[in-house]
Motif scaffolding. Structure first.
Motif, PDB file in Angstrom:
ATOM      1  N   PRO A  36       0.833  -1.206   0.000  1.00 21.23           N
ATOM      2  CA  PRO A  36       0.000   0.000   0.000  1.00 21.23           C
ATOM      3  C   PRO A  36       0.870   1.259   0.000  1.00 21.23           C
ATOM      4  N   VAL A  37       0.345   2.333  -0.560  1.00 20.44           N
ATOM      5  CA  VAL A  37       1.099   3.583  -0.683  1.00 20.44           C
ATOM      6  C   VAL A  37       1.544   4.116   0.677  1.00 20.44           C
ATOM      7  N   ASN A  38       0.670   3.989   1.683  1.00 16.55           N
ATOM      8  CA  ASN A  38       0.958   4.567   3.001  1.00 16.55           C
ATOM      9  C   ASN A  38       1.584   3.571   3.961  1.00 16.55           C
ATOM     10  N   SER A  39       2.161   2.486   3.450  1.00 15.41           N
ATOM     11  CA  SER A  39       2.662   1.431   4.332  1.00 15.41           C
ATOM     12  C   SER A  39       4.051   1.685   4.883  1.00 15.41           C
ATOM     13  N   SER A  40       4.693   2.780   4.501  1.00 13.45           N
ATOM     14  CA  SER A  40       6.057   3.044   4.961  1.00 13.45           C
ATOM     15  C   SER A  40       6.114   3.864   6.246  1.00 13.45           C
TER      16      SER A  40
END
Length: 361
Positions: A22-26
């Motif tokens: 997912p884009v916000n997984s970092s």
């Protein structure tokens, strides 16, 4: 063709080959108290003779705090306890040990345990191994100290407290030669431990009550008299950041991170991808499905409907009946965490030494 063979064919031809994060997984998934706990341990390390690190056997190579060996272990013996061994395959354990020691030479011993099982041979071997390692290693500034002190570390929810509780069960009065007989008067038996009128109340502090039978975090716990050995418990410590997102989601799958922080939907999606790509299909029957599913939302919806779990949703005044995704996502994660999908090593792809070395850089 058997259904499993058919499912393997479906996976190989039409399912995801790689996992797209997912884009916000970092984002940072690690609570701040872990940093404080590590600093506290650094201040107390001078009083330690040995390190026992507890970790989840399902992720033997992922998520271990790489700062332990620089800040905690030093020249001290370091025992790695891989707990929950009942949830991983029995094969490849010797190879797992070899790979761990090859990448992390600071490890003195690797022990597989099932801490909840009081008869576990691995659990029974930990204290003798620690004592032997301490006695055969230089203690420098603690050479004249009459006691041996062992610090117990590990990331959250790997069974560290259970390991400590098993090690402390025989506690202060245990004599290695007499065994349990050293706890009691030979004639009175267990009655010799308590006041005949007060019963168990005679064992506790009159002001603290039964709380006095337990010791707070970071207080030394006496686990042996001969030799004199103490354990020092610590709060759960983990890496401040997850650089490898596969490691991060494996940690989440094993419940070492808060489900609500990471997101149950993301955790379920990663777990579904892993199970399918490694041909673990026991989840199909457990979730009430007819065949494997590649789409996480579809899998959770079908599972909820199969179980008759729905909820009413109202949007702009219009009501509709929706599958209960919360029910099915929690069921899915619970199934894995309790071993309902079989014995699974989430790090099985890293059993190749070259791959493991690259992943640790």
């Amino acid at each position: 063709m058997s259904r499993v063979s058919a499912w393997k064919e479906i996976v190989s031809t039409s399912f995801r080959k790689e996992y797209i994060f997912p884009v916000n997984s970092s984002k940072n998934w690690f609570p701040g108290h872990m940093h404080k706990g590590l600093k506290d341990m650094q201040r107390r390390i001078l009083d330690m003779d040995c390190v026992i690190e507890v970790h989840d056997a399902r992720i033997p190579f992922s998520g271990r705090n790489t700062t332990f060996k620089e800040t905690i272990s030093g020249a001290r013996p370091h025992i790695l306890v891989l707990n929950k061994e009942d949830l991983i395959p029995a094969k490849n354990r010797a190879e797992i040990i070899d790979k761990i020691k090859a990448v992390d030479p600071v490890i003195s011993e690797v022990v597989f345990t099932q801490a909840r099982n009081s008869l576990c041979k691995g659990m029974k071997s930990i204290l003798p191994k620690a004592i032997k390692l301490i006695e055969n290693s230089p203690r420098y500034h603690r050479a004249s100290a009459p006691d041996k002190t062992i610090i117990v570390i590990g990331i959250p929810n790997v069974g560290k407290s259970t390991v400590i509780n098993q090690l402390r069960k025989l506690d202060i009065y245990f004599d290695p030669e007499l065994g349990l007989k050293s706890l009691v008067d030979p004639e009175l038996g267990l009655k010799s431990l308590v006041d005949p009128e007060l019963g168990l109340k005679s064992l506790v502090d009159p002001e603290l009550g039964y709380k006095s039978l337990f010791r707070s975090v970071q207080e030394r716990i006496r686990v042996s008299d001969r030799p004199l050995v103490y354990l020092l418990d610590t709060p759960g410590i983990s890496k401040p950041n997850v650089k490898n997102m596969h490691d991060g989601l494996k940690l989440a799958v094993c419940n070492t991170l808060n489900d609500r922080v990471v997101g149950e939907e993301y955790i379920c999606d990663y777990l579904l991808w892993f199970l399918n790509s490694h041909h673990y299909f026991d989840y199909v029957d457990y979730m009430g499905l007819k065949q494997p599913e590649d789409d996480n939302i579809m899998m959770l919806a079908k599972s909820a409907l199969a179980a008759g779990k729905t909820r009413k949703q109202t949007t702009l005044g219009t009501s509709s009946i929706m599958p209960d995704f919360k029910y099915s996502s929690q069921l899915f994660l619970k199934g894995f965490r309790e071993g309902k999908f079989g014995r699974i090593n989430l790090d099985e792809d890293q059993l190749n030494l070259e791959t493991l070395t690259r992943g640790s850089e």
